[in-house]
Design a protein around this motif. Structure first.
Motif, mmCIF file in Angstrom:
data_model
loop_
_atom_site.group_PDB
_atom_site.id
_atom_site.type_symbol
_atom_site.label_atom_id
_atom_site.label_comp_id
_atom_site.label_asym_id
_atom_site.label_seq_id
_atom_site.Cartn_x
_atom_site.Cartn_y
_atom_site.Cartn_z
ATOM 1 N N ASP A 24 0.761 -1.214 -0.082
ATOM 2 C CA ASP A 24 0.128 0.011 -0.043
ATOM 3 C C ASP A 24 0.877 1.245 0.129
ATOM 4 N N LEU A 25 2.278 1.268 0.178
ATOM 5 C CA LEU A 25 3.109 2.351 0.364
ATOM 6 C C LEU A 25 3.499 2.763 -1.161
ATOM 7 N N ALA A 26 2.980 2.158 -2.175
ATOM 8 C CA ALA A 26 2.950 2.435 -3.553
ATOM 9 C C ALA A 26 2.398 3.710 -3.622
ATOM 10 N N LEU A 27 1.237 4.003 -3.184
ATOM 11 C CA LEU A 27 0.594 5.565 -3.083
ATOM 12 C C LEU A 27 1.701 6.617 -2.780
ATOM 13 N N VAL A 28 2.340 6.323 -1.551
ATOM 14 C CA VAL A 28 3.419 7.204 -1.091
ATOM 15 C C VAL A 28 4.280 7.245 -2.386
ATOM 16 N N SER A 29 4.940 6.143 -2.741
ATOM 17 C CA SER A 29 5.900 6.154 -3.780
ATOM 18 C C SER A 29 5.465 7.327 -4.830
ATOM 19 N N ILE A 30 4.293 7.105 -5.271
ATOM 20 C CA ILE A 30 3.892 7.736 -6.556
ATOM 21 C C ILE A 30 3.762 9.339 -6.167
ATOM 22 N N VAL A 31 3.148 9.833 -4.776
ATOM 23 C CA VAL A 31 3.196 11.175 -4.700
ATOM 24 C C VAL A 31 4.519 11.640 -4.456
ATOM 25 N N PHE A 32 5.353 11.003 -3.755
ATOM 26 C CA PHE A 32 6.740 11.401 -3.706
ATOM 27 C C PHE A 32 7.463 11.700 -5.104
ATOM 28 N N LEU A 33 7.418 10.590 -5.880
ATOM 29 C CA LEU A 33 7.811 10.791 -7.130
ATOM 30 C C LEU A 33 7.338 12.186 -7.966
ATOM 31 N N ILE A 34 6.189 12.133 -8.064
ATOM 32 C CA ILE A 34 5.396 13.582 -8.633
ATOM 33 C C ILE A 34 6.234 14.598 -7.932
ATOM 34 N N ALA A 35 6.384 14.651 -6.656
ATOM 35 C CA ALA A 35 6.824 15.833 -5.890
ATOM 36 C C ALA A 35 8.243 16.137 -6.154
ATOM 37 N N MET A 36 8.943 15.056 -6.654
ATOM 38 C CA MET A 36 10.417 15.256 -6.989
ATOM 39 C C MET A 36 10.288 15.805 -8.483
ATOM 40 N N GLY A 37 9.556 15.413 -9.383
ATOM 41 C CA GLY A 37 9.174 16.077 -10.802
ATOM 42 C C GLY A 37 8.969 17.446 -10.651
ATOM 43 N N LEU A 38 8.096 17.900 -9.783
ATOM 44 C CA LEU A 38 7.552 19.234 -9.670
ATOM 45 C C LEU A 38 8.578 20.123 -9.165
ATOM 46 N N LEU A 39 9.325 19.617 -8.162
ATOM 47 C CA LEU A 39 10.475 20.112 -7.412
ATOM 48 C C LEU A 39 11.787 20.546 -8.333
ATOM 49 N N ALA A 54 0.152 12.372 0.739
ATOM 50 C CA ALA A 54 0.264 11.021 0.978
ATOM 51 C C ALA A 54 -0.245 10.494 2.234
ATOM 52 N N GLY A 55 -0.297 11.016 3.317
ATOM 53 C CA GLY A 55 -0.599 10.522 4.488
ATOM 54 C C GLY A 55 -2.096 10.508 4.271
ATOM 55 N N VAL A 56 -2.992 11.548 3.763
ATOM 56 C CA VAL A 56 -4.427 11.599 3.710
ATOM 57 C C VAL A 56 -4.702 10.380 2.829
ATOM 58 N N LEU A 57 -4.066 10.091 1.634
ATOM 59 C CA LEU A 57 -4.522 8.828 0.863
ATOM 60 C C LEU A 57 -4.239 7.758 1.497
ATOM 61 N N SER A 58 -3.156 7.539 2.389
ATOM 62 C CA SER A 58 -2.761 6.383 3.145
ATOM 63 C C SER A 58 -4.038 6.206 4.163
#
Length: 559
Positions: free
Chosen positions: A196-211, A305-309
């Protein structure tokens, strides 16, 4: 100007005022040490291993014995939800750092939880500037389930460390520190820490792209780095186990919805400790003070990511362990607010201090006002208190007290010969002639069962965490989370026992169509052809469900 070119405010202050910068660094270091000390002491004082933690240890012992990542020899079932945790424990076993894998699971979990708190504080301090005060970290440290699941032998400590460590690395790249490809690789590990932490991976990877706004070619390279290990393991999982997810995800129907029970589970944590009050206060202060436009991605990524979790946990109906599945979401939501700039106005400082002090005092003085060691009507239990009472040890931090408590069951297993022994009931059945093992043990307390039963004998779990046939049952009317499926003795004797008139329909069903293919996918010799067939059939096999009634199953699969 890009976000990565902005220096942290603390760096500028340190350059201009050496004395002030030294005091700031000392204060920040003291906050880190103090926070880590709190969780280390609290976690150590409540150290334990759950029965579910012992499920990991048997799988690891099978690996160390050369039998592969299985629970029973001769049946390829993935019982370890946390893939990386399983292999990390296997590495600890190879190194021989402790006497037993269960001890390594407890203390390694505590070390990783402590590291998570350190990563979180360091990341928040770097994000917020030179002088910060503890805020969100107090909420996390004052939540009693964090003390329990700092150990427990489960993958929670690794999950905490990966979440906080990933965010800390993401914050560091804002200042040009740390390689993006290495960061992408670490961010991609989420589904291997826990699916289920795949959700966190996706959000963090998107954040890296935006950053960092990488070019198209770089983006493809970063995605390849993130997906390399998870994709490779997924191919292995499909070919070796024949399904898309770990077996507990099938047994617990992790893709279904049960919102009403999930809401109850969420309320069980937040209402028990009035946790919504300090969380809301910290969020209000954190969003109103010290969030620059440049830092919004770093703040909102973990919160999102926390809210989605939390939403995912509520959707699937929660868990039977009090608070456990909500802790990663709590850590994520609080991470960017672990430390905050000191509020400029005195009333604001006083209000924040009062709420955090009251939170800590309430948790320490009345940690479990609504819970008891037994199994309540809601099905949500204080798992640690239950096993402390069951095995009679204040800190059951190894397999030893579990084995001592199960000495009568162990004697019964040791005395069996060519029998299917049902623990908890005065029942036994003869094993079928095709079975080469001495005993088959039917026991729903899977961790203790695995610790008590020799590695070369069969542990048969009617709940389906280690038994593919039971895992693929159609779910029964909802009871406790994760306990909706119970395979009948008719099915078990048809699979393992001698033929009888009672199990004839089940035996015929097991030899037909998709059900026969399911059995072959985990029991047939693992040739290259079998591996390819497993991969190609993994999608359909994962969604396969078996009627509880053997006669109905025979009609469906033997048509």
């Amino acid at each position: 100007m890009t976000i990565s070119s902005i220096a942290p405010s603390g760096a500028a202050a340190t350059g201009k005022h050496g004395g002030a910068g030294t005091r700031d660094r000392r204060w920040n270091a003291a906050v880190v040490v103090g926070a880590v000390a709190v969780i280390a002491v609290a976690g150590f004082s409540r150290r334990w291993i759950a029965d579910d933690g012992l499920i990991y240890t048997r799988a690891v012992e099978q690996i160390l014995a050369g039998n592969g990542p299985v629970y029973n020899v001769g049946e390829r079932a993935e019982t370890s939800t946390g893939t990386l945790w399983q292999w990390l424990l296997a590495l600890a076993g190879v190194l021989g750092a402790v006497d037993h894998v269960s001890t390594a699971a407890v203390y390694l979990g505590l070390a990783l939880t402590s590291a998570a708190i350190a990563f979180g504080v360091l990341g928040a301090q770097r994000l917020r500037g030179s002088w910060t005060v503890p805020a969100g970290v107090v909420v996390v440290l004052a939540t009693p389930p964090m003390w329990d699941f700092a150990t427990s032998g489960l993958e929670t400590g690794l999950a905490f460390a990966w979440i906080a460590g990933s965010w800390w690395m993401l914050v560091r790249t804002r200042d040009g520190r740390g390689g993006l490809f290495w960061l992408a690789f670490v961010l991609g590990l989420g589904p291997l820490v826990r699916p289920d932490l795949a959700l966190v991976s996706i959000v963090f990877l998107i954040a890296m792209g935006l950053l960092h706004r990488p070019r198209a070619a770089t983006t493809f390279g970063l995605l390849a780095a993130a997906g390399a290990l998870p994709v490779a393991y997924q191919v292995f999982r499909m070919g070796y186990y024949g399904v898309l997810v770990p077996l507990p995800a099938i047994s617990k129907e992790a893709g279904t919805s049960y919102w009403s029970r999930g809401v109850l589970y969420f309320a069980d944590l937040f209402a028990t400790y009035w946790l919504w009050v300090p969380v809301a206060v910290v969020l209000v202060f954190g969003l109103r003070h010290g969030v620059s436009r440049a830092d919004r991605v770093l703040v909102f990524a973990p919160v999102t990511a926390g809210v989605l979790s939390w939403l995912y946990v509520v959707k699937i109906g929660g868990d039977f362990m009090h608070g456990r599945m909500l802790l990663p979401g709590l850590l994520l939501v609080m991470l960017p607010f672990f430390c905050l700039p000191k509020p400029a106005r005195r009333p604001s400082r006083a209000a924040l201090s009062l709420v955090l002090a009251a939170t800590a005092a309430f948790s320490v003085l009345s940690p479990r006002p609504l819970l008891s060691p037994g199994v309540p009507e809601s099905g949500i239990m204080d798992e640690r208190a239950f096993y402390v009472a069951k095995v009679g040890a204040p800190n059951p931090d190894s397999v030893t007290p579990f084995l001592a408590e199960a000495h009568a069951e162990a004697a019964r297993i040791a005395g069996a010969d060519r029998e299917l022994v049902v623990i908890g009931r005065d029942l036994s059945f003869p094993l079928s002639a095709e079975r080469t093992n001495r005993v088959g043990v039917v026991w729903s307390v899977l961790g203790t069962a695995g610790a008590t039963t020799p590695l070369d004998e069969q542990v048969i779990d009617p709940l389906g965490l280690s038994y593919p046939l039971a895992a693929h049952l159609e779910p029964q009317p909802r009871q406790r989370a994760g306990h909706e499926k119970v395979l009948s003795h008719t099915w078990i004797t048809a699979d393992y026992g001698a033929p009888t008139e009672e199990n004839a329909a089940a035996r015929r069903a097991l030899a037909c169509g998709e059900l026969a293919e399911l059995q072959a996918s985990v029991r047939a010799p693992l040739t290259w052809g079998r591996f390819v067939d497993n991969v190609l059939g993994a999608f359909a096999r994962t969604s396969l469900r078996i009627p509880e009634n053997p006669v109905e199953a025979e009609r469906r699969f033997c048509r």
